[in-house]
Design a protein around this motif. Structure first.
Motif, PDB file in Angstrom:
ATOM      1  N   GLU A 385       0.850  -1.193   0.000  1.00 11.27           N
ATOM      2  CA  GLU A 385       0.000   0.000   0.000  1.00 11.27           C
ATOM      3  C   GLU A 385       0.885   1.242   0.000  1.00 11.27           C
ATOM      4  O   GLU A 385       1.854   1.358   0.750  1.00 11.27           O
ATOM      5  CB  GLU A 385      -0.912  -0.001   1.226  1.00 11.27           C
ATOM      6  CG  GLU A 385      -1.723   1.268   1.412  1.00 11.27           C
ATOM      7  CD  GLU A 385      -2.811   1.418   0.363  1.00 11.27           C
ATOM      8  OE1 GLU A 385      -3.441   2.475   0.331  1.00 11.27           O
ATOM      9  OE2 GLU A 385      -3.049   0.458  -0.418  1.00 11.27           O
ATOM     10  N   VAL A 386       0.569   2.197  -0.872  1.00  8.31           N
ATOM     11  CA  VAL A 386       1.302   3.469  -0.942  1.00  8.31           C
ATOM     12  C   VAL A 386       0.764   4.383   0.146  1.00  8.31           C
ATOM     13  O   VAL A 386      -0.444   4.634   0.224  1.00  8.31           O
ATOM     14  CB  VAL A 386       1.138   4.113  -2.329  1.00  8.31           C
ATOM     15  CG1 VAL A 386       1.829   5.478  -2.369  1.00  8.31           C
ATOM     16  CG2 VAL A 386       1.722   3.204  -3.413  1.00  8.31           C
ATOM     17  N   VAL A 387       1.653   4.888   1.004  1.00 12.03           N
ATOM     18  CA  VAL A 387       1.261   5.725   2.135  1.00 12.03           C
ATOM     19  C   VAL A 387       2.030   7.033   2.086  1.00 12.03           C
ATOM     20  O   VAL A 387       3.060   7.167   1.411  1.00 12.03           O
ATOM     21  CB  VAL A 387       1.530   4.995   3.470  1.00 12.03           C
ATOM     22  CG1 VAL A 387       0.663   3.762   3.587  1.00 12.03           C
ATOM     23  CG2 VAL A 387       3.007   4.634   3.593  1.00 12.03           C
ATOM     24  N   GLN A 388       1.480   7.999   2.802  1.00 15.27           N
ATOM     25  CA  GLN A 388       2.106   9.311   2.914  1.00 15.27           C
ATOM     26  C   GLN A 388       3.160   9.274   4.013  1.00 15.27           C
ATOM     27  O   GLN A 388       3.012   8.603   5.026  1.00 15.27           O
ATOM     28  CB  GLN A 388       1.031  10.356   3.247  1.00 15.27           C
ATOM     29  CG  GLN A 388       1.539  11.769   3.382  1.00 15.27           C
ATOM     30  CD  GLN A 388       1.705  12.459   2.045  1.00 15.27           C
ATOM     31  OE1 GLN A 388       1.021  12.122   1.084  1.00 15.27           O
ATOM     32  NE2 GLN A 388       2.652  13.371   1.968  1.00 15.27           N
ATOM     33  N   CYS A 389       4.214  10.022   3.805  1.00 15.94           N
ATOM     34  CA  CYS A 389       5.231  10.165   4.857  1.00 15.94           C
ATOM     35  C   CYS A 389       4.608  10.790   6.087  1.00 15.94           C
ATOM     36  O   CYS A 389       3.815  11.739   5.980  1.00 15.94           O
ATOM     37  CB  CYS A 389       6.388  11.027   4.328  1.00 15.94           C
ATOM     38  SG  CYS A 389       7.648  11.353   5.573  1.00 15.94           S
ATOM     39  N   THR A 390       4.908  10.278   7.265  1.00 13.06           N
ATOM     40  CA  THR A 390       4.293  10.755   8.504  1.00 13.06           C
ATOM     41  C   THR A 390       4.821  12.102   8.952  1.00 13.06           C
ATOM     42  O   THR A 390       4.215  12.745   9.815  1.00 13.06           O
ATOM     43  CB  THR A 390       4.526   9.724   9.616  1.00 13.06           C
ATOM     44  OG1 THR A 390       5.937   9.501   9.758  1.00 13.06           O
ATOM     45  CG2 THR A 390       3.837   8.412   9.291  1.00 13.06           C
ATOM     46  N   ASN A 391       5.934  12.550   8.407  1.00 15.13           N
ATOM     47  CA  ASN A 391       6.441  13.873   8.752  1.00 15.13           C
ATOM     48  C   ASN A 391       5.541  14.943   8.151  1.00 15.13           C
ATOM     49  O   ASN A 391       5.153  14.866   6.984  1.00 15.13           O
ATOM     50  CB  ASN A 391       7.878  14.060   8.247  1.00 15.13           C
ATOM     51  CG  ASN A 391       8.873  13.249   9.054  1.00 15.13           C
ATOM     52  OD1 ASN A 391       8.700  13.065  10.259  1.00 15.13           O
ATOM     53  ND2 ASN A 391       9.926  12.754   8.401  1.00 15.13           N
ATOM     54  N   GLU A 392       5.198  15.956   8.960  1.00 22.56           N
ATOM     55  CA  GLU A 392       4.304  17.020   8.522  1.00 22.56           C
ATOM     56  C   GLU A 392       4.911  17.757   7.344  1.00 22.56           C
ATOM     57  O   GLU A 392       6.124  18.000   7.325  1.00 22.56           O
ATOM     58  CB  GLU A 392       4.044  17.972   9.676  1.00 22.56           C
ATOM     59  CG  GLU A 392       2.961  18.999   9.380  1.00 22.56           C
ATOM     60  CD  GLU A 392       2.663  19.881  10.582  1.00 22.56           C
ATOM     61  OE1 GLU A 392       1.795  20.750  10.465  1.00 22.56           O
ATOM     62  OE2 GLU A 392       3.313  19.677  11.619  1.00 22.56           O
ATOM     63  N   HIS A 401       6.429  -0.828   3.189  1.00 24.51           N
ATOM     64  CA  HIS A 401       7.628  -1.552   3.633  1.00 24.51           C
ATOM     65  C   HIS A 401       8.889  -0.690   3.516  1.00 24.51           C
ATOM     66  O   HIS A 401       9.913  -0.958   4.134  1.00 24.51           O
ATOM     67  CB  HIS A 401       7.803  -2.857   2.828  1.00 24.51           C
ATOM     68  CG  HIS A 401       8.082  -2.631   1.372  1.00 24.51           C
ATOM     69  ND1 HIS A 401       9.353  -2.401   0.885  1.00 24.51           N
ATOM     70  CD2 HIS A 401       7.249  -2.615   0.293  1.00 24.51           C
ATOM     71  CE1 HIS A 401       9.295  -2.249  -0.432  1.00 24.51           C
ATOM     72  NE2 HIS A 401       8.020  -2.383  -0.807  1.00 24.51           N
ATOM     73  N   ALA A 402       8.862   0.429   2.705  1.00 21.09           N
ATOM     74  CA  ALA A 402      10.027   1.311   2.559  1.00 21.09           C
ATOM     75  C   ALA A 402       9.953   2.532   3.460  1.00 21.09           C
ATOM     76  O   ALA A 402      10.866   3.369   3.434  1.00 21.09           O
ATOM     77  CB  ALA A 402      10.171   1.740   1.103  1.00 21.09           C
TER      78      ALA A 402
END
Length: 689
Positions: A385-392, A401-402
């Motif tokens: 699943e493609v997710v957004q970086c958690t840093n604001e 996984h990356a």
């Protein structure tokens, strides 16, 4: 009205090829679907358009073929009936028909059914121009006809509870064959507001002379013998007292009275009718009196589907299969979650949202056992699943996984400390420092809350004044109609609904300008179009105020007017109904029909005491004359009956004289008796002294 079941040449060539069948000798190389080759001859079969009616010769399937063949003048036709619809697949040759148990047919003088043969006494052989046919009666007997004459019964025991189609086939090597297929006719007419189909045209004397329909509860007139419906004659007598046929009246020489015609009821009930579902396939024929009982069990009666929401009408013999297996509104269970709903809802709606519906991962990670309900929760853990970086503020998207490596080493927005405060900002100072300053307590771009009460909007300090003056929903503004101060949000949502200075239209559409909500009530009290009650007693009519005076003076049935005879003021509606019955000055004729004019109700009694046509008793009635005679002839009666009156007077005088003598004698006897008692009384008194 006669209605023909099948039009001229309304037959079928296997798959309903047309109204008229004309076949020529075909070429084997160019054979079409209109021709079949069986044992070196053309096999032509024509079916009836509708199933047969059950009955006699009046419901015959008729066929006329000319010319029959090219070389001979006579041939044996092939005619019969079948329970297989012509729309279904037909047998290829007669061999298949002999094996089938659904075909009954006749060739010449031999009847065939299910490999069994029966020989008739008469052979069916037709020549050019002959007409032949067959019919099935209610007992299931197949009869054969030639030129309208019955040759005999070919087969018995045919199923009458199923539709039977008639068919024919002429066997020979022929160049051209023309078939004329005719079916029985029936007649339709209205009876008790229901369209019925009769095997023969009902006699004209069974029809109502008023509504021209078959008489319902017939009533016969004694003057002319014609009949009418009971309901029709009641409506006729409400507006006329004459006979609707001959015009006789109760006072004429031919007096009329209507009575129930029991014979006509029997004749109507014995008429032969078809089921009203004849166009849907029912071929039952019965008496009219049996039609109601037949409809309760007719398999072709249209009924409504019981499934809620369907409402379709269809014949009763297929409604059960429709309700259980075909209806879109039947209740079924979802094969995945066992949810129960209508078939349409399951297919159109539920299958799109069923949580137990099998599903695969949209990222093709290969996870087994996924359903629509678990797909979303799986995506929260799916490594692809493609997710957004958690840093604001970081806009980089990558697979789950990356993500750990990206947060540790590669993200340009990993947090660092602000040089003005202890708050952490992004690693790239030259890009995100300005964003940080907007929320930093020491930054000129810090967000502040609007100072108006109830307004919780946050904005930069530099835009606060403009917000307070123009865009804040809770700023105070003046109402343009009443000059009261309210908040901007209340002005449109609440204040305008109750503002007394707000302009409103007149509810009576009088188009008066300048009406406000405060002055509306006073305006309605004077509005010329306001509905008001009529002031006349008992009148409950409401009219517009501008028409009230005209209504009171000219229209109101309760307005007071002067009686033209006694000049008393009474209501307009009572002048001709109640007042004339008691008006003393109302002109009335003499009850003795004398020629005196100008009589009124108050002078009638005095007139009757002097009326020359008034019947009075003879002056000598006390003496025994019992003659009653009009006053004008009393003098002549006294002159003519003088001797009779004198004799009555003499008899009365003699009777009175005799009665007088008897009274005198009785009085003398009583006087002497009294005197004797007085003498005795006086003598007894003297002795005592």
């Amino acid at each position: 009205m006669a209605v023909r079941v099948a039009k001229r040449i309304e037959g079928q060539f296997h798959n309903r090829c047309g109204k008229e069948v004309k076949l020529s000798q075909p070429d084997r190389k160019n054979a079409t679907t209109d021709c079949r080759w069986v044992r070196n001859y053309t096999d032509v079969m024509v079916f009836s358009r509708h199933p047969l009616f059950l009955g006699g010769s009046e419901n015959m399937f008729r066929v006329k073929a000319e010319p029959i063949c090219a070389d001979s003048n006579e041939t044996y036709p092939h005619i019969g009936v079948t329970t297989i619809s012509p729309d279904s697949q037909l047998p290829k040759d007669y061999g298949e028909m002999k094996k089938s148990q659904f075909y009954w047919y006749l060739i010449g003088g031999i009847a065939f059914h299910n490999r069994k043969e029966k020989k008739m006494s008469n052979e069916l052989m037709v020549s050019s121009g002959d007409c032949y046919g067959c019919s099935v009666n209610v007992q299931g007997k197949l009869s054969v006809y030639k030129n309208e004459e019955e040759l005999g019964v070919a087969l018995e025991g045919l199923p009458t509870d199923q539709p039977l189609w008639a068919f024919t086939d002429v066997l020979d090597n022929k160049l051209t064959v023309d078939y004329l297929v005719m079916e029985g006719t029936f007649y339709s007419c209205e009876y008790k507001r229901t369209l019925l189909y009769f095997l023969s045209n009902p006699p004209a004397w069974l029809f109502c002379t008023i509504c021209q329909e078959l008489a319902s509860n017939p009533m016969q007139a004694t003057c002319c013998g014609n009949a009418c419906c009971n309901g029709c004659i009641q409506k006729w007598q409400e507006r006329s007292n004459t006979c609707p046929t001959c015009g006789s009246t109760p006072d004429s020489r031919r007096k009329f009275v209507f009575f129930e015609d029991v014979n006509m009821v029997r004749q109507i009930n014995s008429l032969r009718v078809c089921c009203k579902n004849v166009k849907d396939g029912c071929r039952a024929v019965m008496d009219l009196s049996e039609l109601k009982n037949h409809l309760t069990s007719c398999q072709f009666e249209k009924v409504i589907c019981k499934n809620r929401g369907c409402g379709r009408k269809m014949i009763s013999k297929i409604i059960s299969d429709h309700e259980t297996s075909q209806c879109c509104y039947r209740i079924v269970s979802c094969k995945y979650c066992q949810f129960r709903a209508t078939f349409r809802e399951i297919e159109d709606e539920h299958m799109k949202v069923c949580l137990e519906y099998p599903n695969v991962c949209s990222k093709n990670c290969g996870a087994p056992g996924l359903t629509r309900g678990t797909s979303k929760s799986h995506l929260r853990e799916c490594p692809l699943e493609v997710v957004q970086c958690t840093n604001e503020e970081c806009t980089i998207k990558l697979q789950r996984h990356a993500l750990p490596n990206h947060l540790a080493d590669d993200c340009p927005y990993r947090p660092i400390h602000c040089k003005y405060c202890d708050f952490q900002v992004a690693y790239v100072k030259n890009i995100y420092l300005e964003a940080h300053m907007k929320v930093c307590p020491k930054s000129p771009y810090v967000l502040v809350t609007c100072t108006n009460e109830k307004c919780s909007k946050k904005l930069q300090r530099c835009y606060l004044n403009n917000h307070l003056a123009t865009s804040c929903a809770y700023r105070l503004v003046n109402c343009t109609y009443c000059n009261s101060k309210v908040t901007a949000i209340e002005l449109d949502e609440y204040h305008m609904k109750y503002c007394l200075g707000y302009p409103v239209p007149c509810p009576n559409n009088c188009k008066t300008a300048g009406i406000t909500r405060a002055s509306l009530q006073d305006h309605c009290k004077e509005c010329p179009f306001e509905l008001t009650n009529c002031p006349n007693e008992k009148c409950q009519v409401t009219v517009q105020r501008c028409m009230l005076q005209y209504h009171v003076s000219n229209v109101c049935v309760y307005r007071l007017i002067h009686c033209q005879y006694c000049h008393m003021r009474v209501a307009f509606c009572e002048v001709n109904k109640e007042h004339q019955k008691v008006c003393l000055k109302h002109p009335i004729p003499c009850p003795n029909k004398c020629e005196t004019t100008g009589l009124t109700r108050d002078t009638l009694e005095a007139h009757c005491k002097e009326c020359p046509l008034e019947e009075i008793d003879c002056d000598y009635r006390g003496l025994g004359c019992e003659v009653r005679i009009i006053r004008s002839k009393m003098h002549s009666h006294l002159q003519d009956s003088m001797e009779y009156h004198l004799s009555l007077s003499a008899k009365e005088i003699l009777r009175l004289r005799q009665e007088n003598m008897e009274l005198k004698q009785d009085l003398n006897s009583k006087f002497h008796l009294l005197m004797s008692k007085l003498d005795e009384l006086s003598s007894s008194n003297s002795t005592d002294y």
